[in-house]
Design a protein around this motif. Structure first.
Motif, PDB file in Angstrom:
ATOM      1  N   UNK A  34       0.831  -1.214   0.000  1.00  0.00           N
ATOM      2  CA  UNK A  34       0.000   0.000   0.000  1.00  0.00           C
ATOM      3  C   UNK A  34       0.855   1.250   0.000  1.00  0.00           C
ATOM      4  N   UNK A  35       2.110   1.146  -0.367  1.00  0.00           N
ATOM      5  CA  UNK A  35       2.974   2.316  -0.373  1.00  0.00           C
ATOM      6  C   UNK A  35       2.918   3.131  -1.642  1.00  0.00           C
ATOM      7  N   UNK A  36       1.959   2.868  -2.513  1.00  0.00           N
ATOM      8  CA  UNK A  36       1.826   3.680  -3.707  1.00  0.00           C
ATOM      9  C   UNK A  36       2.511   3.084  -4.914  1.00  0.00           C
ATOM     10  N   UNK A  37       2.939   1.811  -4.830  1.00  0.00           N
ATOM     11  CA  UNK A  37       3.538   1.188  -5.988  1.00  0.00           C
ATOM     12  C   UNK A  37       2.474   0.887  -7.025  1.00  0.00           C
ATOM     13  N   UNK A  38       2.927   0.581  -8.232  1.00  0.00           N
ATOM     14  CA  UNK A  38       1.989   0.332  -9.318  1.00  0.00           C
ATOM     15  C   UNK A  38       1.965  -1.131  -9.706  1.00  0.00           C
ATOM     16  N   UNK A  39       0.768  -1.617 -10.041  1.00  0.00           N
ATOM     17  CA  UNK A  39       0.582  -2.982 -10.511  1.00  0.00           C
ATOM     18  C   UNK A  39       0.377  -2.956 -12.018  1.00  0.00           C
ATOM     19  N   UNK A  40       0.983  -3.883 -12.703  1.00  0.00           N
ATOM     20  CA  UNK A  40       0.814  -3.991 -14.141  1.00  0.00           C
ATOM     21  C   UNK A  40      -0.277  -5.012 -14.413  1.00  0.00           C
ATOM     22  N   UNK A  41      -1.472  -4.525 -14.778  1.00  0.00           N
ATOM     23  CA  UNK A  41      -2.607  -5.429 -15.005  1.00  0.00           C
ATOM     24  C   UNK A  41      -2.903  -5.457 -16.503  1.00  0.00           C
ATOM     25  N   UNK A  42      -2.004  -6.079 -17.235  1.00  0.00           N
ATOM     26  CA  UNK A  42      -2.242  -6.243 -18.657  1.00  0.00           C
ATOM     27  C   UNK A  42      -2.113  -4.951 -19.411  1.00  0.00           C
ATOM     28  N   UNK A  43      -3.240  -4.247 -19.611  1.00  0.00           N
ATOM     29  CA  UNK A  43      -3.250  -3.109 -20.505  1.00  0.00           C
ATOM     30  C   UNK A  43      -2.568  -1.866 -19.933  1.00  0.00           C
ATOM     31  N   UNK A  44      -2.827  -1.557 -18.680  1.00  0.00           N
ATOM     32  CA  UNK A  44      -2.317  -0.321 -18.101  1.00  0.00           C
ATOM     33  C   UNK A  44      -1.863  -0.556 -16.680  1.00  0.00           C
ATOM     34  N   UNK A  45      -1.062   0.388 -16.173  1.00  0.00           N
ATOM     35  CA  UNK A  45      -0.618   0.310 -14.792  1.00  0.00           C
ATOM     36  C   UNK A  45      -1.709   0.793 -13.858  1.00  0.00           C
ATOM     37  N   UNK A  46      -1.848   0.096 -12.735  1.00  0.00           N
ATOM     38  CA  UNK A  46      -2.828   0.508 -11.731  1.00  0.00           C
ATOM     39  C   UNK A  46      -2.106   0.830 -10.440  1.00  0.00           C
ATOM     40  N   UNK A  47      -2.447   1.935  -9.861  1.00  0.00           N
ATOM     41  CA  UNK A  47      -1.846   2.338  -8.603  1.00  0.00           C
ATOM     42  C   UNK A  47      -2.325   1.400  -7.501  1.00  0.00           C
ATOM     43  N   UNK A  48      -1.389   0.731  -6.838  1.00  0.00           N
ATOM     44  CA  UNK A  48      -1.738  -0.246  -5.815  1.00  0.00           C
ATOM     45  C   UNK A  48      -2.408   0.349  -4.598  1.00  0.00           C
ATOM     46  N   UNK A  49      -2.300   1.662  -4.407  1.00  0.00           N
ATOM     47  CA  UNK A  49      -2.932   2.277  -3.245  1.00  0.00           C
ATOM     48  C   UNK A  49      -4.430   2.500  -3.476  1.00  0.00           C
ATOM     49  N   UNK A  50      -4.885   2.398  -4.727  1.00  0.00           N
ATOM     50  CA  UNK A  50      -6.315   2.572  -5.032  1.00  0.00           C
ATOM     51  C   UNK A  50      -7.018   1.240  -4.794  1.00  0.00           C
ATOM     52  N   UNK A  51      -7.699   1.137  -3.672  1.00  0.00           N
ATOM     53  CA  UNK A  51      -8.342  -0.097  -3.226  1.00  0.00           C
ATOM     54  C   UNK A  51      -9.536   0.276  -2.355  1.00  0.00           C
ATOM     55  N   UNK A  52     -10.387  -0.666  -2.007  1.00  0.00           N
ATOM     56  CA  UNK A  52     -11.615  -0.324  -1.281  1.00  0.00           C
ATOM     57  C   UNK A  52     -11.408   0.442   0.024  1.00  0.00           C
TER      58      UNK A  52
END
Length: 621
Positions: A10-28
């Motif tokens: 949750x430190x703001x790293x990015x996840x690579x989900x196929x098409x685009x990068x998603x910010x790992x801190x964006x969660x419920x």
């Protein structure tokens, strides 16, 4: 790119989900606590099957303008796609929420997804206006309530940033390059990355942010800092002086070429070699050897002051926004003396002498730091030319940017003519130093010769308005419209499930945005439409549209993205295309004409009937 998910915390790293990068801190859990406590209260009240409609909109355009650029939609869709409370989320909520919450509620949360949500939105990159929902969500009450805060944080700053960038692009003009230099001044790493992404969306040409370049495929640009220049004090510190000729491959002494050219240039530019810094020359030679095809130099590091400051330049003041700026008008007398070298600051020099008619005299040493840098840069650029390379240009980071850019362009033209190097006329002049929208407007008035602006603080922090103010309001539940009343009419919501249309005139410009009940037939081309102000009875007009655009598309339904999502480049193009549909008077910086947002006659009557039904009746005694 293959479908893989990189681990992140949750430190703001990015996840690579196929098409685009998603910010790992964006969660419920990126939400306000009251969303979850409301969810429990809804659940406790047996509202799990209630169906709701929420509108996400803003009430006022930012920066005293009359348009807003909608951005952040793709991030919202990625959030819906990944929405799920993990086991660690549930355990944290068990510890954090008040005692007495039933275990069955946590089990309910653990099974929640956005599968049953439907999201309607206008296209990302489209101009939007107050009160017209830019996103509309339908679905189970609890889940659409839980989405509120996260969706707002994904849209608010993105749209504000894209709008700010678009305004800079408009005042700079289409031929001037704009670079975002704001990472070090942004509100944290996530703010810096978002600023880089959405400034590019709004019309900027590149960023200094290397990670943003990697994640979003944005062109990365940069020069060097004053520190690189000041790290050298003399040419004797140069460990490497040789550079391979681009065509012949023969190693040649670049410093030797530069010193020879500097001697000739001193007569052409009327700058004594004694006025220039040897350390600056050494630094530029060193940098040119490192980047012979990309030599862009900072030219205002050293201030070479005469011991007798008799040489002056006459300037006049123009007053704007309580700040003085200077415009060069004429040159005055000259006295030449010996020189000493000091390091400059990045602020505009103080003017000590003035006259009663508003004319001031600017000591010549104000420009001498620039003259030293200009002489040394030109010498190194010509030396590179001898070896088959072309320099890119200079960056100015202090002083009177309009005057100094004109001085630089004049110098380049002299060099081009004297040394028969026509490409010197096309050297790029980059300007930085706390530039804002008003600065560019002022420089335009003064006839600057700047090719590129590097903009940081005022852009990424949106200093003129730090928040857009998007809101998220319940407008319908179980098919029944809901209205929020307030003594402040601006805060009264427009109830019910609605559709939005943009009506165009025959010349292709947008005339008005029209909101209708979702049960109404859409307006038709060539047919008279009654458009009404939502709250002022006398404000109404008939419109005969030449083109009607339905603003909403279904972007998310049944757990899937329903539209082909555009690339960042395509969203960037969409911004400029959408802005062209507005008349110039809507886009001007001073007193822009308000763009009209209206409701249909049917919706107008519905709003006011519901208002009367819900407004309490006072009692006099």
């Amino acid at each position: 790119m293959n479908d893989r998910e990189m681990s992140c915390n949750t430190g703001g790293q990015f996840m690579d989900r196929g098409r685009m990068n998603q910010n790992g801190v964006v969660q419920p859990l990126l939400t306000d606590l009251y969303q979850i406590t409301m969810a429990y209260a809804y659940w406790k009240s047996d509202k799990t099957d209630d169906q709701a409609v929420f509108d996400l909109f803003f009430r006022n355009n930012p920066f005293h303008g009359e348009f807003t650029i909608f951005a952040g939609l793709e991030e919202c869709l990625k959030f819906l796609d990944s929405f799920h409370y993990s086991q660690s989320d549930i355990e944290y909520l068990r510890q954090t929420l008040p005692e007495g919450i039933e275990n069955e509620f946590f089990e309910y949360l653990g099974n929640l997804t956005a599968h049953d949500v439907t999201l309607y939105a206008i296209d990302e990159g489209t101009v939007a206006f107050p009160r017209v929902p830019i996103i509309k969500l339908e679905g189970p009450l609890i889940i659409v309530q839980l989405l509120e805060t996260t969706l707002l944080t994904l849209v608010n700053y993105a749209s504000l940033m894209a709008t700010n960038a678009a305004r800079y692009r408009m005042v700079a003009g289409k031929h001037v390059k704009l670079l975002e230099f704001g990472l070090r001044r942004a509100q944290g790493p996530d703010g810096g990355l978002s600023a880089s992404k959405y400034s590019y969306t709004g019309g900027f040409d590149g960023t200094s942010n290397v990670l943003a370049g990697k994640l979003f495929n944005i062109p990365v640009k940069g020069t060097h800092a004053h520190a690189y220049i000041t790290s050298f004090s003399s040419v004797g510190e140069l460990k490497t002086r040789l550079l391979k000729h681009k065509q012949t491959g023969i190693m040649e002494d670049l410093l030797e070429h530069a010193i020879r050219h500097r001697q000739m240039l001193s007569h052409v530019l009327d700058v004594s070699t004694e006025e220039s810094s040897e350390g600056e020359l050494a630094a530029m030679v060193s940098y040119a050897i490192a980047f012979p095809d990309g030599f862009m130099a900072l030219v205002d590091t050293y201030d070479v002051k005469s011991r007798v400051t008799e040489q002056v330049t006459q300037v006049s003041y123009v007053q704007t926004d309580n700040k003085s700026r200077t415009t060069t008008t004429a040159a005055a007398t000259t006295t030449t003396t010996t020189a000493t070298t000091t390091t400059t600051t990045s602020t505009t020099p103080t003017i000590n002498t003035s006259t009663s008619n508003g004319t001031a005299y600017l000591p010549k040493y104000v420009e001498k730091s620039f003259r030293s840098g200009l002489l040394n840069f030109s010498a190194v650029a010509l030396a590179l030319n001898d070896l088959g390379y072309h320099a890119l240009g200079i960056r100015i980071d202090s002083g009177d940017l309009a005057y100094l850019s004109c001085l630089a362009r004049e110098a380049f033209e002299k060099v081009a003519d004297r040394f028969k190097v026509p490409w010197f006329n096309k050297l790029t002049i980059v300007a930085s130093n706390d530039i804002n929208e008003d600065t560019i407007l002022s420089l335009n008035e003064q006839g600057h010769k700047i090719d590129c602006f590097g903009i940081g603080t005022h852009l990424v922090t949106c200093q003129r308005q730090p928040a857009l103010g998007c809101v998220y309001k319940l407008v319908e539940i179980n098919g029944q419209a809901r209205i929020k009343l307030s003594q402040d009419v601006e805060k009264v919501t427009m109830p019910g499930n609605k559709n939005a249309y943009r009506l165009y005139s025959a010349d292709g410009h947008a005339l008005i945005d029209l909101l209708q009940k979702d049960s109404e037939h859409p307006p038709a081309v060539g047919q008279k439409v009654l458009c009404r102000h939502p709250f002022q009875e006398s404000k109404r007009a008939y419109v005969i549209p030449s083109h009607v655009e339905s603003l909403y598309k279904v972007y998310w339904k049944a757990g899937k993205i329903c539209q082909q999502l555009p690339t960042l480049e395509q969203v960037r193009e969409k911004v400029q295309i959408s802005l062209k549909t507005l008349r110039n008077d809507h886009k001007r910086t001073l007193n822009p004409t308000p763009y009209k947002v209206a409701v249909s006659d049917n919706l107008y009557n519905f709003i006011h009937d519901l208002w009367l039904q819900n407004a309490p009746i006072g009692e006099l005694s």
